[in-house]
Design a protein around this motif. Structure first.
Motif, PDB file in Angstrom:
ATOM      1  N   VAL A 201     -37.357   1.802 -25.088  1.00 48.16           N
ATOM      2  CA  VAL A 201     -36.401   2.814 -25.630  1.00 48.16           C
ATOM      3  C   VAL A 201     -37.253   4.013 -25.688  1.00 48.16           C
ATOM      4  O   VAL A 201     -38.265   3.997 -26.403  1.00 48.16           O
ATOM      5  N   LEU A 202     -36.650   5.244 -25.171  1.00 48.03           N
ATOM      6  CA  LEU A 202     -37.322   6.433 -25.314  1.00 48.03           C
ATOM      7  C   LEU A 202     -36.270   7.297 -25.972  1.00 48.03           C
ATOM      8  O   LEU A 202     -35.198   7.340 -25.845  1.00 48.03           O
ATOM      9  N   VAL A 203     -36.835   7.911 -27.229  1.00 46.66           N
ATOM     10  CA  VAL A 203     -36.035   8.866 -27.959  1.00 46.66           C
ATOM     11  C   VAL A 203     -36.408  10.362 -27.538  1.00 46.66           C
ATOM     12  O   VAL A 203     -37.638  10.526 -27.699  1.00 46.66           O
ATOM     13  N   LEU A 204     -35.693  10.945 -27.013  1.00 48.35           N
ATOM     14  CA  LEU A 204     -35.875  12.488 -26.623  1.00 48.35           C
ATOM     15  C   LEU A 204     -35.428  13.279 -27.724  1.00 48.35           C
ATOM     16  O   LEU A 204     -34.111  13.346 -27.740  1.00 48.35           O
ATOM     17  N   VAL A 205     -36.226  13.965 -28.422  1.00 51.79           N
ATOM     18  CA  VAL A 205     -35.484  14.676 -29.631  1.00 51.79           C
ATOM     19  C   VAL A 205     -35.578  16.066 -29.051  1.00 51.79           C
ATOM     20  O   VAL A 205     -36.223  16.721 -28.731  1.00 51.79           O
ATOM     21  N   VAL A 206     -34.008  16.523 -28.793  1.00 54.88           N
ATOM     22  CA  VAL A 206     -33.754  17.615 -28.626  1.00 54.88           C
ATOM     23  C   VAL A 206     -33.819  18.622 -29.526  1.00 54.88           C
ATOM     24  O   VAL A 206     -34.165  19.852 -29.344  1.00 54.88           O
ATOM     25  N   SER A 207     -33.176  18.201 -30.626  1.00 52.08           N
ATOM     26  CA  SER A 207     -33.224  19.030 -31.851  1.00 52.08           C
ATOM     27  C   SER A 207     -33.288  18.332 -33.206  1.00 52.08           C
ATOM     28  O   SER A 207     -32.497  17.343 -33.284  1.00 52.08           O
ATOM     29  N   GLY A 208     -34.076  18.711 -34.089  1.00 58.60           N
ATOM     30  CA  GLY A 208     -34.202  17.933 -35.321  1.00 58.60           C
ATOM     31  C   GLY A 208     -33.255  18.625 -36.491  1.00 58.60           C
ATOM     32  O   GLY A 208     -33.340  18.217 -37.501  1.00 58.60           O
TER      33      GLY A 208
END
Length: 402
Positions: A201-208
């Protein structure tokens, strides 16, 4: 001596951790807002807690004068109705379990006030399932504190619907249930976290940043205004659930990945079908979607699959042998210069050299998301045995972070 026992129980403290879960068949829409009963069943993957988790310490003492709550170090409203609902339920179960028996010489008094401190190691309310992990953790800690065992997903559901799924590890179904009192709206494990060892699983954090439309409000508007949502709940989801469980059982990534993307897309279509429409995805999210499809087209099969909850951040499922190549593609498409070196966390990611055709297939994009590979599916809530990990000190107040 019983008085010495009572002295000893003057302050009781428990710390637990709980995982985030990511739905591959989405939950959107309640048929009962108070009991948090969904209009459709859902299915999720519990993420490993190395990267994304909530830690909660719950303490009870006869010296506390009021219930108090701290979120990420800041005091918060302990009177929140959902938090109170969880507390009430756990105490009710504790009372029921004791039933006047004297098995525990000095059970923790149910009249003691409690202090709760909770921390996320990821952005709160940004569409990364912080409420799911948060309420699963709260309920796990309270249940341990009061000696309550057994079915707790129903209690966690009262805090946040998707929290019931974080009470279990691996692959989890939340059954919609039929009863108006919600007693059969429960989570159960479809397969343990060990079932599909190659899944990553990869989490791509676009915006926090905090999302503009909270899930609760968004859902209600969708239920009230979206004909597509009604069709989805009644017709589409039951078929998809059966299919998704088969793909998971057979570890069929092609089927699992395609259905995951289709269901994510349909969930966001119901948001668009809501009136006024709700936009959780942004330009960067859409760029990641296009990137995934170009990557898969280049390979001639589904090698990566995206899913988005109620927020812009992408969760990517893939198999272990694809991680290095896809992370390299993300690096090329979203140059990490703007991200410092905090770009990739989690399992070590090998380097990959990309063939020219693949580079041609994936265009570079504007700004950059932050990939954080969560290793793989993981277990449900965990008790933390080490007292030094408590978030509250012996006085029942938050410890100052070193």
């Amino acid at each position: 001596t019983s008085s010495a026992m009572a002295e000893e129980r003057a302050l009781a403290m428990v710390t637990c951790t709980a995982p985030v879960n990511i739905a591959v068949i989405k939950y959107w829409g309640k048929r009962d807002n108070d009991l948090i009963l969904p209009i459709n069943s859902s299915l999720s993957v519990t993420l490993h807690q190395d990267q994304l988790k909530t830690t909660t310490t719950a303490a009870a003492s006869r010296d506390f004068t009021e219930d108090r709550l701290w979120l990420n170090g800041e005091e918060a409203d302990v009177g929140h109705p959902r938090l109170q609902a969880c507390l009430r339920e756990v105490r009710r179960l504790a009372r029921k379990r004791r039933g006047g028996s004297a098995e525990d010489a000095a059970p923790l008094s149910l009249s003691y006030k409690i202090h709760v401190a909770t921390e996320n190691n990821f952005p709160t309310a940004a569409g990364l399932a912080s409420s799911a992990a948060g309420y699963a953790c709260l309920v796990s800690a309270l249940a341990r504190l009061y000696g309550v065992e057994g079915e707790l997903s129903e209690v966690a559901r009262r805090g946040s619907g998707s929290a019931c799924r974080s009470m279990l590890g691996g692959f989890v179904q939340w059954q919609r249930g039929e009863r108006p009192d919600g007693r059969d709206s429960l989570a159960h494990q479809v397969a343990p976290e060990t079932h599909w060892p190659e899944l990553r699983v990869l989490v791509l954090v676009v915006s926090g940043e905090k999302k503009q439309v909270a899930s609760t409000a968004g859902m209600q508007t969708s239920v009230d205004t979206s004909p597509l949502l009604k069709h989805r709940a009644e017709v589409v989801v039951p078929e998809r659930l059966a299919l998704m469980m088969r793909h998971i059982r057979e570890r069929d990534f092609e089927g699992f990945g395609q259905l995951t993307m289709q269901d994510s897309n349909q969930f966001h279509a119901t948001c668009l079908d809501t009136f006024p429409p709700i936009f959780y995805l942004n330009d960067l999210s859409r760029h990641i979607i296009a990137l995934a499809h170009r990557f898969n087209a280049h390979h001639g099969r589904t090698k990566v699959a995206y899913t988005f909850d109620a927020g812009p951040n992408a969760v990517i499922f893939t198999l272990a042998d694809t991680v290095a190549e896809f992370v390299e593609v993300v690096r090329r498409s979203f140059p990490p210069a703007t991200n410092g070196d905090q770009f990739v966390r989690g399992l070590p990611v090998g380097s990959a050299s990309l063939p020219e055709e693949l580079l041609a297939a994936v265009d570079p994009a504007p700004a950059a998301p932050n990939p954080s590979p969560a290793p793989q599916p993981g277990p449900g809530p965990q008790l933390v045995d080490d007292p030094s990990q408590h978030l509250l000190g012996a006085d029942g107040l938050p410890r100052r972070c070193a």
